[in-house]
Design a protein around this motif. Structure first.
Motif, PDB file in Angstrom:
ATOM      1  N   PHE A 105       0.838  -1.423   0.064  1.00 43.22           N
ATOM      2  CA  PHE A 105       0.023  -0.011  -0.172  1.00 43.22           C
ATOM      3  C   PHE A 105       1.026   1.079   0.106  1.00 43.22           C
ATOM      4  O   PHE A 105       0.605   2.353  -0.751  1.00 43.22           O
ATOM      5  CB  PHE A 105      -0.774  -0.025   1.206  1.00 43.22           C
ATOM      6  CG  PHE A 105      -1.907   1.182   1.385  1.00 43.22           C
ATOM      7  CD1 PHE A 105      -3.053   1.214   0.619  1.00 43.22           C
ATOM      8  CD2 PHE A 105      -1.358   2.288   2.080  1.00 43.22           C
ATOM      9  CE1 PHE A 105      -3.889   2.464   0.896  1.00 43.22           C
ATOM     10  CE2 PHE A 105      -2.171   3.476   2.041  1.00 43.22           C
ATOM     11  CZ  PHE A 105      -3.539   3.403   1.621  1.00 43.22           C
ATOM     12  N   ASP A 106       1.972   1.231   0.807  1.00 42.26           N
ATOM     13  CA  ASP A 106       2.685   2.528   1.065  1.00 42.26           C
ATOM     14  C   ASP A 106       3.387   2.910  -0.196  1.00 42.26           C
ATOM     15  O   ASP A 106       4.403   3.657  -0.111  1.00 42.26           O
ATOM     16  CB  ASP A 106       3.410   2.595   2.298  1.00 42.26           C
ATOM     17  CG  ASP A 106       4.170   1.459   2.427  1.00 42.26           C
ATOM     18  OD1 ASP A 106       4.455   0.446   1.737  1.00 42.26           O
ATOM     19  OD2 ASP A 106       4.865   1.401   3.814  1.00 42.26           O
ATOM     20  N   GLU A 107       3.603   1.844  -1.223  1.00 37.29           N
ATOM     21  CA  GLU A 107       4.429   2.344  -2.414  1.00 37.29           C
ATOM     22  C   GLU A 107       3.582   2.332  -3.558  1.00 37.29           C
ATOM     23  O   GLU A 107       4.092   2.502  -4.668  1.00 37.29           O
ATOM     24  CB  GLU A 107       5.205   0.785  -2.679  1.00 37.29           C
ATOM     25  CG  GLU A 107       6.291   0.799  -1.517  1.00 37.29           C
ATOM     26  CD  GLU A 107       7.184  -0.564  -1.626  1.00 37.29           C
ATOM     27  OE1 GLU A 107       7.481  -0.914  -2.849  1.00 37.29           O
ATOM     28  OE2 GLU A 107       7.869  -1.029  -0.964  1.00 37.29           O
ATOM     29  N   ARG A 127      -4.348   7.692  -0.723  1.00 38.75           N
ATOM     30  CA  ARG A 127      -4.136   7.015   0.442  1.00 38.75           C
ATOM     31  C   ARG A 127      -5.309   7.335   1.501  1.00 38.75           C
ATOM     32  O   ARG A 127      -5.723   6.177   2.183  1.00 38.75           O
ATOM     33  CB  ARG A 127      -2.635   7.470   0.935  1.00 38.75           C
ATOM     34  CG  ARG A 127      -1.634   6.673  -0.006  1.00 38.75           C
ATOM     35  CD  ARG A 127      -0.181   6.883   0.636  1.00 38.75           C
ATOM     36  NE  ARG A 127       0.668   6.336  -0.114  1.00 38.75           N
ATOM     37  CZ  ARG A 127       1.864   6.839  -0.402  1.00 38.75           C
ATOM     38  NH1 ARG A 127       2.325   8.031   0.204  1.00 38.75           N
ATOM     39  NH2 ARG A 127       2.826   6.140  -1.019  1.00 38.75           N
ATOM     40  N   GLU A 128      -5.744   8.311   1.668  1.00 43.71           N
ATOM     41  CA  GLU A 128      -6.778   8.822   2.590  1.00 43.71           C
ATOM     42  C   GLU A 128      -8.028   7.981   2.251  1.00 43.71           C
ATOM     43  O   GLU A 128      -8.495   6.912   3.217  1.00 43.71           O
ATOM     44  CB  GLU A 128      -7.023  10.088   2.726  1.00 43.71           C
ATOM     45  CG  GLU A 128      -8.219  10.438   3.602  1.00 43.71           C
ATOM     46  CD  GLU A 128      -8.488  11.988   3.544  1.00 43.71           C
ATOM     47  OE1 GLU A 128      -9.481  12.197   3.681  1.00 43.71           O
ATOM     48  OE2 GLU A 128      -7.561  12.766   3.363  1.00 43.71           O
ATOM     49  N   GLU A 131      -7.203   3.911   2.511  1.00 42.80           N
ATOM     50  CA  GLU A 131      -7.059   3.260   3.907  1.00 42.80           C
ATOM     51  C   GLU A 131      -8.497   3.426   4.531  1.00 42.80           C
ATOM     52  O   GLU A 131      -8.691   2.300   5.171  1.00 42.80           O
ATOM     53  CB  GLU A 131      -6.264   4.391   4.713  1.00 42.80           C
ATOM     54  CG  GLU A 131      -5.866   3.763   6.076  1.00 42.80           C
ATOM     55  CD  GLU A 131      -4.920   4.622   6.916  1.00 42.80           C
ATOM     56  OE1 GLU A 131      -5.046   4.512   8.043  1.00 42.80           O
ATOM     57  OE2 GLU A 131      -4.207   5.620   6.182  1.00 42.80           O
ATOM     58  N   PRO A 146       0.064  -0.520   6.660  1.00 42.81           N
ATOM     59  CA  PRO A 146       0.620   0.265   5.474  1.00 42.81           C
ATOM     60  C   PRO A 146       1.210  -0.346   4.661  1.00 42.81           C
ATOM     61  O   PRO A 146       1.492   0.081   3.264  1.00 42.81           O
ATOM     62  CB  PRO A 146       1.405   1.154   6.382  1.00 42.81           C
ATOM     63  CG  PRO A 146       1.025   1.292   7.691  1.00 42.81           C
ATOM     64  CD  PRO A 146       0.495  -0.064   7.915  1.00 42.81           C
ATOM     65  N   ASP A 147       1.831  -1.579   4.904  1.00 34.82           N
ATOM     66  CA  ASP A 147       2.440  -2.357   3.924  1.00 34.82           C
ATOM     67  C   ASP A 147       1.762  -3.637   3.425  1.00 34.82           C
ATOM     68  O   ASP A 147       2.117  -4.524   2.741  1.00 34.82           O
ATOM     69  CB  ASP A 147       3.707  -3.028   4.326  1.00 34.82           C
ATOM     70  CG  ASP A 147       3.519  -4.000   5.616  1.00 34.82           C
ATOM     71  OD1 ASP A 147       2.383  -3.911   6.176  1.00 34.82           O
ATOM     72  OD2 ASP A 147       4.500  -4.690   6.304  1.00 34.82           O
TER      73      ASP A 147
END
Length: 165
Positions: A105-107, A127-128, A131, A146-147
């Motif tokens: 997700f964080d990439e 992202r908001e 998530e 996040p990962d």
């Protein structure tokens, strides 16, 4: 014939998935109806995201890998077809996958966020939104991380029918 089958018959013709079998052989894409599904988790999500697709604003989507695993579904691949329905389950678009990748997700990058077409089309808003979505609807009891692995698809509209308003 149900609505989805009727849509599939029209879409095959318009998207030129059906050729002249005696000359070209049977196109394998024309032999099985693709799955029908809608974007998002609610009828409102489905209608709003579908409209972005039909407007040409949304050309990508993201799905938690855990969703595919929980449903026992194979990951999409280039060439995968899908019939996209609106919030009432009415088929509106035939999509063809043009690119697939799985990343944490964080990439997820800015280009993918823009291609999803939501809100202001920035990575921060992507992202908001995602998530919150993955926390509320798509974690299958695993929660958000996040990962967490996310399957990113890019697609093209092969055929569509207008949404009646």
């Amino acid at each position: 014939m149900d609505d989805i089958e009727a849509f599939w018959q029209r879409a095959q013709q318009h998207a030129r998935l059906v050729g002249m079998p005696s000359v070209l052989g049977v196109n394998p894409l024309a032999t099985l109806r693709p799955p029908a599904w809608s974007f998002g988790a609610t009828a409102e999500h489905a209608d709003g995201l579908l409209q972005l697709v039909l407007d040409g604003t949304k050309t990508a989507t993201a799905t938690a890998l855990w969703e595919f695993e929980a449903e026992g579904e194979a990951l999409p691949s280039v060439g995968t077809l899908s019939i996209i329905t609106d919030g009432a389950g009415v088929p509106r678009a035939l999509l063809g996958v043009t690119r697939v990748r799985t990343v944490p997700f964080d990439e997820v990058d800015e280009a993918h966020a823009r291609a999803e077409g939501e809100r202001d089309r920035t990575l921060a808003s992507w992202r908001e939104i995602h998530e919150q979505f993955f926390t509320d609807y798509a974690s299958h009891g695993r929660g958000f991380a996040p990962d967490m692995p996310v399957v990113l698809e890019e697609f093209e509209v092969l055929y569509s029918e207008p949404v009646e308003r």
